[in-house]
Design an enzyme around this catalytic site. Sequence first.
Site, PDB file in Angstrom:
ATOM      1  N   ASN A   1      10.782   3.070  -5.571  1.00  0.00           N
ATOM      2  CA  ASN A   1      10.088   4.329  -5.831  1.00  0.00           C
ATOM      3  C   ASN A   1      10.320   5.348  -4.707  1.00  0.00           C
ATOM      4  O   ASN A   1      10.839   5.009  -3.648  1.00  0.00           O
ATOM      5  CB  ASN A   1       8.589   4.041  -5.990  1.00  0.00           C
ATOM      6  CG  ASN A   1       7.839   5.228  -6.580  1.00  0.00           C
ATOM      7  OD1 ASN A   1       8.421   6.077  -7.255  1.00  0.00           O
ATOM      8  ND2 ASN A   1       6.545   5.282  -6.327  1.00  0.00           N
TER       9      ASN A   1
ATOM     10  N   GLY B   1     -35.075 -36.717  12.155  1.00  0.00           N
ATOM     11  CA  GLY B   1     -36.417 -36.810  12.716  1.00  0.00           C
ATOM     12  C   GLY B   1     -37.515 -36.441  11.747  1.00  0.00           C
ATOM     13  O   GLY B   1     -38.689 -36.405  12.120  1.00  0.00           O
TER      14      GLY B   1
ATOM     15  N   SER C   1     -27.981 -35.406   4.404  1.00  0.00           N
ATOM     16  CA  SER C   1     -27.280 -34.759   3.275  1.00  0.00           C
ATOM     17  C   SER C   1     -27.631 -33.274   3.212  1.00  0.00           C
ATOM     18  O   SER C   1     -28.337 -32.826   2.328  1.00  0.00           O
ATOM     19  CB  SER C   1     -27.616 -35.459   1.952  1.00  0.00           C
ATOM     20  OG  SER C   1     -29.003 -35.601   1.756  1.00  0.00           O
TER      21      SER C   1
ATOM     22  N   ASP D   1      13.148  10.405  -4.437  1.00  0.00           N
ATOM     23  CA  ASP D   1      13.282  11.826  -4.104  1.00  0.00           C
ATOM     24  C   ASP D   1      13.106  12.070  -2.606  1.00  0.00           C
ATOM     25  O   ASP D   1      13.631  13.051  -2.055  1.00  0.00           O
ATOM     26  CB  ASP D   1      12.265  12.656  -4.892  1.00  0.00           C
ATOM     27  CG  ASP D   1      10.838  12.143  -4.743  1.00  0.00           C
ATOM     28  OD1 ASP D   1      10.638  10.907  -4.833  1.00  0.00           O
ATOM     29  OD2 ASP D   1       9.920  12.966  -4.548  1.00  0.00           O
TER      30      ASP D   1
ATOM     31  N   VAL E   1       0.836  -1.203   0.000  1.00  0.00           N
ATOM     32  CA  VAL E   1       0.000   0.000   0.000  1.00  0.00           C
ATOM     33  C   VAL E   1       0.873   1.256   0.000  1.00  0.00           C
ATOM     34  O   VAL E   1       1.893   1.319   0.690  1.00  0.00           O
ATOM     35  CB  VAL E   1      -0.920   0.005   1.249  1.00  0.00           C
ATOM     36  CG1 VAL E   1      -1.792   1.258   1.262  1.00  0.00           C
ATOM     37  CG2 VAL E   1      -1.781  -1.235   1.271  1.00  0.00           C
TER      38      VAL E   1
END
Length: 635
Positions: A169, A475, A546, A172, A37
């Site tokens: 980067n 059930g 299932s 400067d 970031v």
Amino acid sequence: MTDPIYKTDALIAEDIEAYLDQHQNKSMLRFITCGSVDDGKSTLIGRLLYDSKMIFEDQLAALENDSKRVGTQGQEIDFALLVDGLAAEREQGITIDVAYRFFATEKRKFIVADCPGHEQYTRNMVTGASTADCAVILTDARKGVLVQTKRHSFLCHQLGIKNLVLAVNKMDLIDYDQAKFDAIVADYRAFAESIGIEDFTVIPISGLAGDNITTRSDHTPWYDGPVLIDHLETMEVNNTASQAKPFRMPVQWVNRPNLDFRGFSGLIATGAVKPGDELRSLPSGKTSKVKSIVTMDGELDRAVAGQSVTITLEDEIDCSRGDVLATADAPPEVADQFESTLVWMDDEPLVAGRGYWLKLGTQMVSVTVAEPKFEIDVNTMEHLASQTLHLNQIGVCEITTDKRIVFDPYTDNRALGGYILIDKITNRTVAAGMLHFSLRRSQNVHWQPTDITREHHAGMKNQTPRVLWFTGLSGSGKSTIANEVEKKLAIMNRHTFLLDGDNVRHGLNKDLGFTESDRIENIRRIGEVAKLMTDAGLIVLTAFISPFRADRKLVRDMIDSGEFIEIHVDTPLEVAEARDVKGLYKKAREGKLKNFTGIDSPYEAPESPEIRVNTVEMSPEEAADYIIGKILPLK
């Protein structure tokens, strides 16, 4: 601010058609910018667009206004705003989604993808990197190599990007200090070598000030390497390297405009082809020679990687969408079990054993993923034990497809080695994967043909095989109703077998518990047994909770079309709990029974079952009669 070096070509004014022809024949480089970031990815792309004169006057005016209103550079131009177009991105000053931009120089055309730096959006970065020829990995000169720098570098390496640029980067902001620059490079080189990155290019830059972007900076006299744009203009693109590899073309479409023409259309992934070449169609293995190569502009004497063409063959061989045309004497592999790296991209974690769709090129098959062998810690490269994968995690797994697919290892061929996984219920893309190799057992285990077919078995019993799949809460009455149905079918001289959930767990599935993964494996095994029983010509009744739609669909996909009948025994939770014949709901409510469906584990009711019975309104015998009436006549 450094003046851009790219001027409008005089040829535009003199001969626009000649200029357009020259522009059309330039090579194309796809690259991404990535890293942590605030490392300046969006600013760098904005600078490249600005310096290459790819901004219209109205865009420039809007940029200047936006820079004053929401920019981060005071009264100066904020180049990041050219790329960060989402409102949320401008509000937060971050990149969220992948932003694609086109620009061109006198030597080459470019498509650049600005990838987000936040770990939360790693999946977006993978999307951008999946088609890139080059990755520009930025790092802030003040901060050095961070976790995301390593994560993105590792992902780029895993995704097969060979051309890597480490752009240090914001030089400067450290007064162009060579010692600090060298320390960052040494740190990154040590990490790169540890993950297998053999070569990369290092460039000290300032995206905001323009140092070493399009022109060499006077502030870095100690640097004698290329400026960024020169390096991007001269590096080899993937298509060039791909043309030297064996021919591969996944078939997207069988082109049949009339009775006299039958061609196979697709994008050539690797290699080159010309009329007379012998090709092999996979997975069938049939061979034929190329008759012609057809495009909208006419026939070609030769076609290469990156071109979309239609190939006609001298023989009428079996070939359809999803098949692959390949060099006859150097074909890709065909298998159904693999070792693979997975990058998980969904908020819901991987569920081992669950069925997903696998899309590789033009092939789409059902796949199950085994529990990961290990998860990779991108900070230390340590292999960690893991039972699943969560969002943005990377792991190595074994996968099994329901039928054989054509593939190359990802390191050899990204088009036939890279795939995505799709959730069968939601249709979300949940993972990106890279195939390493096929497992030996997939090559050594074959189907043994038998003389007595499933049709013969069914004919001897004078019936059509079926799977009557009863699903519902504990059930709900599944076993009782299934038992009633089997008794009625027996009176009718039908050949049946009842698979009950509790009974099966005493034997075949006694090793399984009740976690989500164990439930999925329980259903998978029952599906395989049911399939074998239908091959024997039987009518199979299964009574299982299932609970998950995806797993019921996995079984449906195993069974021949039309033979799977889903029966929802629809009983409200309060009714099923009131019955509580086995006392299970009471234990679950007291916390003594974990992962119990309906209490602390979900039940996903069928959305469109073939049959639905309401046990509040029907007795078991009435429900059985209703089911028999629905499935008859059975042959």
